[in-house]
Design an enzyme around this catalytic site. Structure first.
Site, PDB file in Angstrom:
ATOM      1  N   THR A   1       3.967   2.683   2.928  1.00 18.58           N
ATOM      2  CA  THR A   1       4.555   1.626   3.752  1.00 18.58           C
ATOM      3  C   THR A   1       6.080   1.646   3.743  1.00 18.58           C
ATOM      4  O   THR A   1       6.700   0.917   4.507  1.00 18.58           O
ATOM      5  CB  THR A   1       4.067   0.246   3.290  1.00 18.58           C
ATOM      6  OG1 THR A   1       4.244   0.134   1.877  1.00 18.58           O
ATOM      7  CG2 THR A   1       2.605   0.050   3.630  1.00 18.58           C
TER       8      THR A   1
ATOM      9  N   LYS B   1       8.269   1.736   0.614  1.00 18.37           N
ATOM     10  CA  LYS B   1       8.922   1.049  -0.507  1.00 18.37           C
ATOM     11  C   LYS B   1      10.138   1.843  -1.004  1.00 18.37           C
ATOM     12  O   LYS B   1      11.210   1.280  -1.228  1.00 18.37           O
ATOM     13  CB  LYS B   1       7.909   0.836  -1.641  1.00 18.37           C
ATOM     14  CG  LYS B   1       6.738  -0.043  -1.240  1.00 18.37           C
ATOM     15  CD  LYS B   1       5.813  -0.308  -2.393  1.00 18.37           C
ATOM     16  CE  LYS B   1       5.036   0.912  -2.814  1.00 18.37           C
ATOM     17  NZ  LYS B   1       4.084   1.370  -1.779  1.00 18.37           N
TER      18      LYS B   1
ATOM     19  N   PRO C   1       0.830  -1.218   0.000  1.00 16.49           N
ATOM     20  CA  PRO C   1       0.000   0.000   0.000  1.00 16.49           C
ATOM     21  C   PRO C   1       0.858   1.259   0.000  1.00 16.49           C
ATOM     22  O   PRO C   1       2.052   1.214   0.346  1.00 16.49           O
ATOM     23  CB  PRO C   1      -0.804  -0.126   1.301  1.00 16.49           C
ATOM     24  CG  PRO C   1      -0.683  -1.547   1.718  1.00 16.49           C
ATOM     25  CD  PRO C   1       0.634  -2.027   1.200  1.00 16.49           C
ATOM     26  N   PRO C   2       0.289   2.394  -0.358  1.00 22.30           N
ATOM     27  CA  PRO C   2       1.040   3.662  -0.303  1.00 22.30           C
ATOM     28  C   PRO C   2       1.454   3.987   1.135  1.00 22.30           C
ATOM     29  O   PRO C   2       0.689   3.773   2.078  1.00 22.30           O
ATOM     30  CB  PRO C   2       0.029   4.692  -0.833  1.00 22.30           C
ATOM     31  CG  PRO C   2      -0.982   3.910  -1.589  1.00 22.30           C
ATOM     32  CD  PRO C   2      -1.070   2.573  -0.925  1.00 22.30           C
TER      33      PRO C   2
ATOM     34  N   GLU D   1     -23.679   9.401  19.806  1.00 21.31           N
ATOM     35  CA  GLU D   1     -22.387   8.818  20.177  1.00 21.31           C
ATOM     36  C   GLU D   1     -22.503   7.889  21.383  1.00 21.31           C
ATOM     37  O   GLU D   1     -21.847   6.843  21.433  1.00 21.31           O
ATOM     38  CB  GLU D   1     -21.373   9.928  20.460  1.00 21.31           C
ATOM     39  CG  GLU D   1     -21.095  10.852  19.284  1.00 21.31           C
ATOM     40  CD  GLU D   1     -20.623  10.099  18.043  1.00 21.31           C
ATOM     41  OE1 GLU D   1     -20.020   9.027  18.197  1.00 21.31           O
ATOM     42  OE2 GLU D   1     -20.872  10.585  16.921  1.00 21.31           O
TER      43      GLU D   1
END
Length: 627
Positions: A219, A221, A216-217, A437
């Protein structure tokens, strides 16, 4: 020897200044030559056509000094012919014959001559005035191209845009990469080969030509690729896949050739191509064709087949869409390894937080494990952003060090945005949000398979939330049971149920809850095989798993309609369960909501204290009659 290779392949500032100097010098020389040519042309005699009557009038006024007859045309030179740096003459067509002209000029003192036309000179002058500037421009253009484009296409379009980083520029090693131990282990062998290729060659092993980093973006790389170069102490060529593709067909292929030529000279080295899917998409009509991209891919495949990996040339590619890559790019002999760089687990998130907090001053209250538990699913870039936000918040609150409170607040800032203190809700809206909530929180507290509540707030946030309930798991989990998913759906729908119970009406505030609940129920039916009606049948496929994992139905229209009915049935059952939980705990709902309206934000501990107090009071009231 490595520094010599680096210097030879780098374009230093001195080389850039020399090239700029020569380009400017050549441009000035061409400008001067053109100015000289056109200046000479401007300094030549400029002629203006007049009528024969105007010529006779000038003769009468004694304004003419010379008249030339050339091919039935009179060239008239006035007495004040030289004006403003050029010679001004007049021309007119001869009326009558030469004898009549002699009669007109007789006794006037005007110099008269007859000139034979020089055809060759006229033609040469015209050709020279056109050809000479073109020749000068072409020669100058050729010289400029030689300086601006050594080895590339026009204006350097075909040249590689690789940036060559040596060790001192990357400054990244495996110590700077945390949370991806398996990926580092896979790449460590490549580093060892670049360090000691002899022991691998001796036994017959070959360095993998390429390794594909998939994940995924955010992480890490690109960080891993730089760490490989930093550990191996070799040059690092870095490009993005989009830098190869231009409007002109053939440019990308030229850049690939140029990149590999430079890399071979600098070997051992590493070539890193980020977002390689920009040029590596499969060559079929499903994803659309593009001649330029396909030529670039073909050239990349040919280059990867052509180089000798024993020279220490390693190609690293990074992508978050491996499913669109061409099979020829992924076969053994090209990208031999696929290194998964996935989202970090609990231990990985703790280590990542420690790496990014090395240069941040922390106090004794900081507990990274608690932060890691609250950030399940976060990637390295998210965690780095949280640490930085915590440091900014500490400065904002005039603290000398970052505390646990700053880190927890930073988590909220990254996940749901900053508090919008300028947004003032009306009394009625505050009450609606509070009940909504608290409905979520009560449904979570009353079910065994729900995650505990960490915080409840009705303070609006910049990402659009008017309030939220934060749940934090007690431990890291990789699997979810059917009962746990059903509990999540009940919790999501309990906010809408609380509005309906208290006000007899509903609002738009539950839109995100409904969307998430519907998506979860649909996944249970189509992907997880948790439907009694469809059983273990897979009804959906997931595409782009590293970019959100959007699911697409893989069934007929009738089955899709049945799936919709199943989703509706499951949501209705979950909503009914949520309503019943809140009706059974209406006194707790009222008391906690009233407390939340006053305090605006309460912790999970405060919530549970009030809830248990209400339960004890209810138990005591039911036992009184029996006594």
């Amino acid at each position: 020897m490595e520094p010599d290779n680096n210097n030879r392949n780098q374009q230093g500032p001195g080389n850039n200044r020399r090239q700029t100097f020569w380009v400017i010098t050549i441009c000035l020389i061409i400008s001067l030559m053109l100015f000289s040519v056109f200046g000479d042309m401007m300094n030549r005699t400029t002629s203006k056509t007049i009528t024969y009557d105007q010529f006779l009038e000038m003769v009468e006024k004694d304004q003419i000094s010379k008249v030339e007859l050339e091919d039935e045309k009179l060239i008239i030179t006035p007495k004040d012919a030289y004006q403003s740096g050029m010679t001004m003459t007049y021309s007119t067509t001869l009326v009558g014959d030469e004898n009549g002209l002699n009669d007109v000029l007789k006794g006037t003192g005007i110099e008269y001559s007859k000139k034979a036309p020089n055809v060759a000179a006229s033609v040469a002058s015209a050709v020279l005035s056109i050809v000479l500037p073109l020749v000068i421009l072409l020669v100058g253009w050729n010289i400029i191209m030689r300086y601006m484009n050594k080895g590339g296409g026009m204006m350097g379009i075909g040249r590689s845009k690789a940036r060559n980083y040596v060790q001192k520029d990357t400054g990244v090693t495996f110590a700077d990469v945390a949370g991806e131990e398996e990926a580092k282990e896979s790449l460590q062998e490549c580093v060892d080969f670049l360090h000691n290729p002899a022991k691998y060659v001796q036994i017959g092993a070959k360095l993998p030509k390429g390794a594909l980093l998939v994940g995924p973006p955010g992480t890490g790389k690109t960080l891993l690729a730089k760490a490989v170069a930093g550990e191996a102490h070799v040059p690092f060529f870095s490009l993005s896949g989009s830098e190869f593709v231009e409007m002109f067909v053939g440019v990308g292929a030229s850049r690939v050739r140029d990149l590999f030529d430079e890399a071979k000279k600098a070997a051992p080295c590493i070539i890193f191509i980020d977002e390689i899917d920009a040029i590596g998409k499969t060559r079929d009509s499903h994803y659309g064709g593009n001649d330029e991209r396909e030529q670039t891919l073909n050239q990349l495949l040919a280059e990867m087949d052509g180089f000798d990996s024993s020279k220490g040339l390693l190609i690293l590619g990074a992508t978050n869409r491996p499913e669109v890559l061409d099979p020829a790019l992924l076969r053994p002999g090209r990208f031999d390894r696929r290194v998964i760089v996935d989202r970090p687990d609990l231990k990985g998130r703790v280590n990542i937080l420690k790496v990014h907090a090395k240069k941040v001053r922390l106090d004794e209250t900081v507990n990274f494990e608690e932060i890691a538990l609250a950030t399940s699913g976060a990637v390295g870039s998210d965690l780095a952003n949280m640490v930085n936000e915590a440091a900014i918040l500490a400065v904002k609150h005039n603290r000398a060090a970052v505390s646990q409170k700053d880190l927890l607040e930073a988590v909220e800032v990254v996940l749901v945005g900053m508090e919008k203190k300028d947004r003032v809700l009306s009394k009625e809206e505050r009450k609606i949000v509070a009940y909504h909530e608290v409905g979520h929180a009560l449904a979570a507290a009353c079910q065994k398979n729900s995650e505990p509540v960490q915080k409840i707030t009705i303070v609006p946030r910049t990402m659009g939330a008017l309030g939220y309930t934060m749940q934090v798991p007690e431990e890291e989990k990789y699997l979810n049971s059917k009962k746990e998913l059903e509990s999540q759906i009940v919790v999501l729908l309990a906010g809408r149920a609380a509005e309906d119970i208290e006000f007899g009406d509903v609002t738009t505030g539950a839109s995100n809850d409904i969307e998430r609940a519907t998506k979860l129920v649909r996944a249970m039916i189509t992907q997880y095989g948790m439907s009694d009606r469809f059983g273990l049948m897979g009804l959906a496929e997931v595409e782009s798993q590293y970019l959100g994992g959007k699911a697409y139905l893989n069934c007929g229209d009738e089955t899709a309609t049945e799936i919709d009915h199943e989703v509706m049935k499951a949501l209705k059952a979950a909503y009914g369960q949520a309503r019943q939980i809140l009706l059974d705990n209406k006194d707790a709902l009222d008391r906690i909501a009233g407390y939340l309206i006053i305090q605006e934000t309460i912790t999970g501990k405060e919530f549970m204290q009030i809830f248990r107090t209400v339960q004890r009071e209810r138990t005591a009231q039911t036992e009184l009659p029996e006594q």
